[in-house]
Design a protein around this motif. Structure first.
Motif, mmCIF file in Angstrom:
data_model
loop_
_atom_site.group_PDB
_atom_site.id
_atom_site.type_symbol
_atom_site.label_atom_id
_atom_site.label_comp_id
_atom_site.label_asym_id
_atom_site.label_seq_id
_atom_site.Cartn_x
_atom_site.Cartn_y
_atom_site.Cartn_z
ATOM 1 N N VAL A 176 -1.481 52.052 69.678
ATOM 2 C CA VAL A 176 -1.182 53.468 69.892
ATOM 3 C C VAL A 176 -1.601 53.887 71.308
ATOM 4 O O VAL A 176 -0.876 54.617 72.001
ATOM 5 C CB VAL A 176 -1.884 54.343 68.838
ATOM 6 N N MET A 177 -2.779 53.428 71.743
ATOM 7 C CA MET A 177 -3.247 53.776 73.097
ATOM 8 C C MET A 177 -2.284 53.262 74.157
ATOM 9 O O MET A 177 -1.871 53.995 75.077
ATOM 10 C CB MET A 177 -4.647 53.203 73.333
ATOM 11 N N PHE A 178 -1.895 52.007 74.036
ATOM 12 C CA PHE A 178 -0.951 51.450 75.003
ATOM 13 C C PHE A 178 0.417 52.107 74.886
ATOM 14 O O PHE A 178 1.080 52.388 75.882
ATOM 15 C CB PHE A 178 -0.830 49.937 74.805
ATOM 16 N N GLY A 179 0.848 52.352 73.627
ATOM 17 C CA GLY A 179 2.160 52.952 73.410
ATOM 18 C C GLY A 179 2.272 54.348 73.997
ATOM 19 O O GLY A 179 3.346 54.741 74.473
ATOM 20 N N ALA A 180 1.175 55.117 73.977
ATOM 21 C CA ALA A 180 1.215 56.464 74.558
ATOM 22 C C ALA A 180 1.525 56.392 76.042
ATOM 23 O O ALA A 180 2.369 57.135 76.562
ATOM 24 C CB ALA A 180 -0.117 57.171 74.328
ATOM 25 N N TRP A 181 0.847 55.479 76.746
ATOM 26 C CA TRP A 181 1.141 55.313 78.177
ATOM 27 C C TRP A 181 2.563 54.816 78.385
ATOM 28 O O TRP A 181 3.272 55.300 79.267
ATOM 29 C CB TRP A 181 0.162 54.318 78.799
ATOM 30 N N TYR A 182 3.002 53.868 77.564
ATOM 31 C CA TYR A 182 4.317 53.266 77.745
ATOM 32 C C TYR A 182 5.432 54.293 77.548
ATOM 33 O O TYR A 182 6.412 54.322 78.301
ATOM 34 C CB TYR A 182 4.487 52.101 76.763
#
Length: 422
Positions: A176-182
Motif C-alpha cells: 500500500v505504501m509503495f502503491g500510493a507513491w506509484y
C-alpha cells in the motif's frame, strides 16, 4: 487601355473560411478536461484533506477482529496529539513541498510505532501519493523519494512486528505504501502526456493556419500585382498622349489613381490576413525595462525566489531595452526550467557610460551547462543561451553564461547603449 473598374477575382469569403476551418476542427476535437476540487481550489481542498486525516488519526483506532472504532480524544496523550497535529497540518503544503511533508509525516509516525496510537499511517500514505504526484523530477528529489518509500516500508514492518501482525498483513501494508507513491507518479506522467498532446495539437493548428495564410497571401499577391501592372500600363499610355490629347491623359491618370486606391485596400487586407494572433504579443507595444517588475511578479508566482538590485535611471534606446528585457526573461525561464521553483535568484542591473550590464545569478544546479561566451565558437549550448547571445551580439555587446564556482549558474550580458551594432 485597360479598364480600372473590371471585376476583381473573388477570394475573400472562401479563403477566410478555409483559414478558420482547420483551427475550429482541431479545437473542437480536443476533449474537455474534468477539473476536480484539488485542481479548482487546491489550497482549500488541501486544508480540508489535512483536517480530515488529522481527525481520522485522532479518533479512529483498530479494534479486535480487524474492526475500527471511535475513541475519545481524552484517551490520547497530549504529546501524541501534538504529533498528530504536526503531521496533519503538514499535509496542507503537500502540493508545494511534498518531500518535506512526507519527511515530517514519517518523523511524527515513528514514536508511536508498536502502540495503539500508531494511526497516522494514513497521513504517510497521502504524503507518499503527493510525492509521486507533485515532486520535482530532479536527482535530489528522486533520492529523497526512494529514502521516503524505504522508510515507510520499514515503519510498516517495525509496527507489524511490535504488534505481532501476520506477515501477510505486513506485506500488504508495504505494498500500500509503495502503491500510493506509484499511483501519484502515474497520474503525474499522464497529466504531462496530456499537456504535451494539447501543445502538439495547438502547434498543428498554428501550422495549418500558417499554411492557409501563405496560400491566401499568394492569391492576394496576384490581385495586387494585377493592379500594379494595370497602373504601369495606364501611366505609360498617359505619358504618350499627354502632349496631343491632354483630356485622355487626365482620364488615364484618374484610372491610375483609382487602381492605386484599390491596390492599397487589397494590400491592407493582405497585411491583416498575415498579421499574427494578438495573443502572441505582436500587436501591442514591445516590452521595456519599465515592464520588468511585471515579469518579476510572474516568476515569483511561479515559485521563484527572486530579488532585483540596481536599476536604470536614464532613457535607453528602444532596441537596447527590448533586448535587455528578453534576455532577463529567457534567463529566468531557464532558472525555472533547469533549477525549479524556490531557487534563490538575483537580477542585477547597472548602467554606465559604456552601456547596460545585466547579471542573473541563481544557486541551483540544474543549469550547469558548459560555459558559453560571446566570443566562443566551440560547443553548442541550449537554444535559450544561443538566442540571448545573438541578441547581445546584434547590439555589439557580449554575453557570458556558465556555472558559478560555489554552485549555481551565472549569466552576464553587456549591451552598448550607443554606437552601431556589430
Amino acid at each position: 487601355m485597360a479598364n480600372a473598374s473590371e471585376p476583381e477575382k473573388p477570394f475573400d469569403g472562401a479563403m477566410m473560411n478555409r483559414t478558420a476551418l482547420p483551427s475550429e476542427t482541431l479545437v473542437r476535437g480536443v476533449p474537455g478536461r474534468f477539473r476536480g476540487p484539488f485542481a479548482r481550489w487546491p489550497r482549500t481542498a488541501d486544508a480540508v484533506l489535512a483536517a480530515a486525516m488529522l481527525l481520522a488519526a485522532v479518533f479512529v483506532e483498530e479494534a479486535p477482529g480487524d474492526a475500527l472504532r471511535i475513541r475519545p480524544i481524552t484517551d490520547v496523550p497530549v504529546p501524541v496529539l501534538l504529533l498528530y497535529a504536526v503531521a496533519g497540518a503538514a499535509l496542507y503544503w503537500r502540493g508545494r513541498e511534498p518531500v518535506a511533508v512526507v519527511s515530517v509525516a514519517l518523523v511524527a509516525w515513528g514514536p508511536t510505532l508498536g502502540s495503539s496510537y500508531s494511526t497516522s499511517g494514513g497521513i504517510v500514505i497521502v504524503a507518499l501519493y503527493s510525492v509521486g504526484r507533485y515532486a520535482a523530477d530532479t536527482r535530489r528529489s528522486r533520492l529523497c523519494t526512494a529514502a521516503a518509500i524505504a522508510a515507510a516500508v520499514a515503519a510498516v514492518v517495525i509496527d507489524g512486528l511490535l504488534n505481532s501482525v501476520p506477515w501477510g498483513d505486513i506485506g500488504f501494508g508495504a505494498v500500500v505504501m509503495f502503491g500510493a507513491w506509484y499511483i501519484g507518479r502515474r497520474l503525474r506522467l499522464r497529466a504531462q502526456r496530456a499537456a504535451r498532446l494539447r501543445q502538439e495539437q495547438a502547434a498543428e493548428t498554428r501550422r495549418i493556419v500558417a499554411e492557409e495564410r501563405t496560400h491566401i497571401a499568394r492569391e492576394l499577391h496576384d490581385v495586387v500585382a494585377h493592379r500594379v501592372s494595370m497602373m504601369t500600363v495606364q501611366a505609360g499610355a498617359a505619358r504618350m498622349v499627354a502632349a496631343d490629347d491632354p483630356q485622355e491623359a487626365l482620364a488615364a491618370m484618374a484610372a491610375v489613381e483609382q487602381a492605386g486606391r484599390q491596390a492599397l485596400d487589397e494590400l491592407r487586407h493582405l497585411l491583416g490576413v498575415l498579421r499574427p494572433d494578438a495573443d502572441r504579443d505582436r500587436l501591442g507595444p514591445q516590452p521595456r525595462l519599465a515592464d520588468l517588475h511585471q515579469l518579476v511578479e510572474q516568476v515569483r508566482e511561479a515559485g521563484l525566489d527572486i530579488s532585483v538590485t540596481g536599476g536604470v535611471e536614464a532613457a535607453l534606446p528602444a532596441r537596447v531595452e527590448l533586448s535587455a528585457y528578453r534576455i532577463v526573461q529567457e534567463a529566468l525561464t531557464n532558472v525555472l526550467k533547469h533549477s525549479g521553483p524556490r531557487t534563490q535568484t538575483e537580477v542585477r542591473l547597472s548602467c554606465e557610460s559604456g552601456g547596460l550590464t545585466i547579471e542573473v545569478l541563481d544557486d541551483g544546479r540544474g543549469a550547469a551547462v558548459p560555459s558559453v561566451s560571446a566570443g566562443a565558437h566551440g560547443g553548442v549550448p541550449g537554444h535559450g543561451i544561443v538566442g540571448m547571445r545573438e541578441r547581445a551580439l546584434l547590439l555589439g555587446g557580449s554575453l557570458d553564461a556558465g556555472p558559478r564556482p560555489g554552485g549555481g549558474f551565472r549569466l552576464a550580458a553587456h549591451l552598448p547603449t550607443s554606437g552601431e551594432p556589430a
